[in-house]
Design a protein around this motif. Sequence first.
Motif, PDB file in Angstrom:
ATOM      1  N   LEU A 170      36.185  38.348 -83.344  1.00  0.00           N
ATOM      2  CA  LEU A 170      35.728  39.394 -84.261  1.00  0.00           C
ATOM      3  C   LEU A 170      36.868  39.781 -85.195  1.00  0.00           C
ATOM      4  O   LEU A 170      38.023  39.855 -84.784  1.00  0.00           O
ATOM      5  CB  LEU A 170      35.256  40.618 -83.475  1.00  0.00           C
ATOM      6  N   THR A 171      36.533  40.043 -86.437  1.00  0.00           N
ATOM      7  CA  THR A 171      37.499  40.592 -87.387  1.00  0.00           C
ATOM      8  C   THR A 171      36.831  41.714 -88.162  1.00  0.00           C
ATOM      9  O   THR A 171      35.618  41.657 -88.437  1.00  0.00           O
ATOM     10  CB  THR A 171      37.997  39.527 -88.392  1.00  0.00           C
ATOM     11  N   SER A 172      37.595  42.735 -88.487  1.00  0.00           N
ATOM     12  CA  SER A 172      37.044  43.835 -89.275  1.00  0.00           C
ATOM     13  C   SER A 172      38.125  44.464 -90.135  1.00  0.00           C
ATOM     14  O   SER A 172      39.304  44.485 -89.770  1.00  0.00           O
ATOM     15  CB  SER A 172      36.417  44.898 -88.365  1.00  0.00           C
ATOM     16  N   GLU A 173      37.696  44.956 -91.275  1.00  0.00           N
ATOM     17  CA  GLU A 173      38.561  45.702 -92.179  1.00  0.00           C
ATOM     18  C   GLU A 173      37.790  46.926 -92.647  1.00  0.00           C
ATOM     19  O   GLU A 173      36.734  46.792 -93.278  1.00  0.00           O
ATOM     20  CB  GLU A 173      38.973  44.853 -93.382  1.00  0.00           C
ATOM     21  N   LEU A 174      38.293  48.098 -92.296  1.00  0.00           N
ATOM     22  CA  LEU A 174      37.625  49.347 -92.654  1.00  0.00           C
ATOM     23  C   LEU A 174      38.622  50.301 -93.286  1.00  0.00           C
ATOM     24  O   LEU A 174      39.803  50.310 -92.934  1.00  0.00           O
ATOM     25  CB  LEU A 174      36.994  49.992 -91.423  1.00  0.00           C
ATOM     26  N   LYS A 175      38.115  51.136 -94.189  1.00  0.00           N
ATOM     27  CA  LYS A 175      38.941  52.159 -94.818  1.00  0.00           C
ATOM     28  C   LYS A 175      38.235  53.503 -94.706  1.00  0.00           C
ATOM     29  O   LYS A 175      37.020  53.594 -94.883  1.00  0.00           O
ATOM     30  CB  LYS A 175      39.202  51.830 -96.297  1.00  0.00           C
ATOM     31  N   THR A 176      39.010  54.560 -94.424  1.00  0.00           N
ATOM     32  CA  THR A 176      38.482  55.914 -94.342  1.00  0.00           C
ATOM     33  C   THR A 176      39.620  56.877 -94.660  1.00  0.00           C
ATOM     34  O   THR A 176      40.638  56.475 -95.222  1.00  0.00           O
ATOM     35  CB  THR A 176      37.857  56.178 -92.956  1.00  0.00           C
ATOM     36  N   ASP A 177      39.455  58.163 -94.302  1.00  0.00           N
ATOM     37  CA  ASP A 177      40.540  59.123 -94.476  1.00  0.00           C
ATOM     38  C   ASP A 177      40.548  60.089 -93.298  1.00  0.00           C
ATOM     39  O   ASP A 177      39.711  60.007 -92.392  1.00  0.00           O
ATOM     40  CB  ASP A 177      40.427  59.868 -95.807  1.00  0.00           C
ATOM     41  N   HIS A 178      41.507  61.018 -93.288  1.00  0.00           N
ATOM     42  CA  HIS A 178      41.646  61.944 -92.166  1.00  0.00           C
ATOM     43  C   HIS A 178      40.374  62.769 -91.954  1.00  0.00           C
ATOM     44  O   HIS A 178      40.040  63.120 -90.822  1.00  0.00           O
ATOM     45  CB  HIS A 178      42.840  62.876 -92.388  1.00  0.00           C
TER      46      HIS A 178
END
Length: 471
Positions: A170-178
């Motif tokens: 599995l591979t994943s790339e996610l972006k979010t914030d505090h």
Amino acid sequence: MKKSLLLIPLVLLALWAGVTWIIGSQTQSGFATTLKEISSKFGPTIGISSIAEESYSRGFLSSMAITKIAYQGKRQKEQKDVYLKFQVWHGPLMMTPEGLKIGAEYVLVTLAKDRLPKKALTIIDEGFKKSEPFEISLLYGFDGKIAVDAEISPFNSSKEGEPSFKFEGLTSELKTDHNKSFAQGFIKFGALSFQDKKAGSSLSIAAAQVDVDFTNIISQLTGDGTSSVSFPEIKAAFKSGNYSLTDLHFEGSSKQTDGKLNSVSQISIGNFTGPDKGAYAEIFTKMNGSLDIKLEANGMDIKSIKKMSEAQESLADTESKDKAPDIASAKKSNRAYLNAAVSMLQPGYQLKNHIALTTNAGKSEFDIGLEYTSEKPLLELVSFRELLEAVEIALNLRIAKELLPAEAATKIQPAISMGFIMDVNNFYKGDAILAGGELTVNGKAQPILKNMGPMLDLPIPWEKFGIKKDK
């Protein structure tokens, strides 16, 4: 002049060292807070009894922490522990195994294999070919944004006389914030296969993908954007027969406008086939085909959604306490949730659900829609008559005769003779509409509501339903 120029790199170095120390000094407290939050929110739902920091070794450039995850085994008293290793690099400049990183903090999470029982370690080393089973990295930027990358290594277990299991990783790339105000990225699942020759069973799932792109997220639930999940093929085989799904797809989208949320969720199966032998072969053969489901909700009050989320969190906090359950608090949270759910019915609220199953016998469909038409919020309605006049409900049914068992077909004959269901060629059909306080079935007005007369003018006992009206 030249000597003064030499001060510049020294000042920059001192500044970098100072920022590094400040960021690093805050790491441990933030780490403990995060673990506590994860344990409280997710622990009870996935069988984890506790998530806690076992050790924390703070350094100037980096720190190391070990986290203990305790969960219940199949037996009540059987508790198993797993240890995770957190290596933390302190910004602003960080030399990591993945190269130079610029930011407030970089965290690398791996399995503490040296804390595993010998038997488990042998299985993991053999299956993952001594590769790191998984790695999760988090890069915290100075702007509050967080990049989360995860990888699970391919796993292969195959021994003579034993079930075989293979997972391509599995591979994943996610972006979010505090504040978790947005979520963007993807998760890719490698193909998975399992086979137990002795039991005569097998399972295979083709490579799949999840895509997420949401902004302005509400209570960590939904926001403006889209999400999708695609499984090209799933196959399962047992001694009793074989099953197959192709083109399984989930898709969702939502948009906020003027304090309201509109959302659409869709599920589709390109083709489903069941076993052609065994006790249920005839039923599955009839059901072979494609499926489409669409759920649409418009005009959902965002304040009510937030209240529902808060009530759920409050209930989870009550249930996760180590002491005896707080019944009074649980009831209060349930009432708050019910009140928030009911308050969703405000002017402009619409709900539409559509299900379609296409087989060799044709397309069978079920539709139900609800629209709140009153100018008053639901809890301001006084009588049952007001309630009936405040909503419009439309129901439509079309089902292929071939899909109904003979026993069910016999039981609906009285409804057919009364005109509630129509027998049309190869289908049973029916529709019902409630609008303006009047009920119509298959185009004919029904007197059932009129016959209730004064009973409809009785006040609605909201309190008895566990709903408290605002005063």
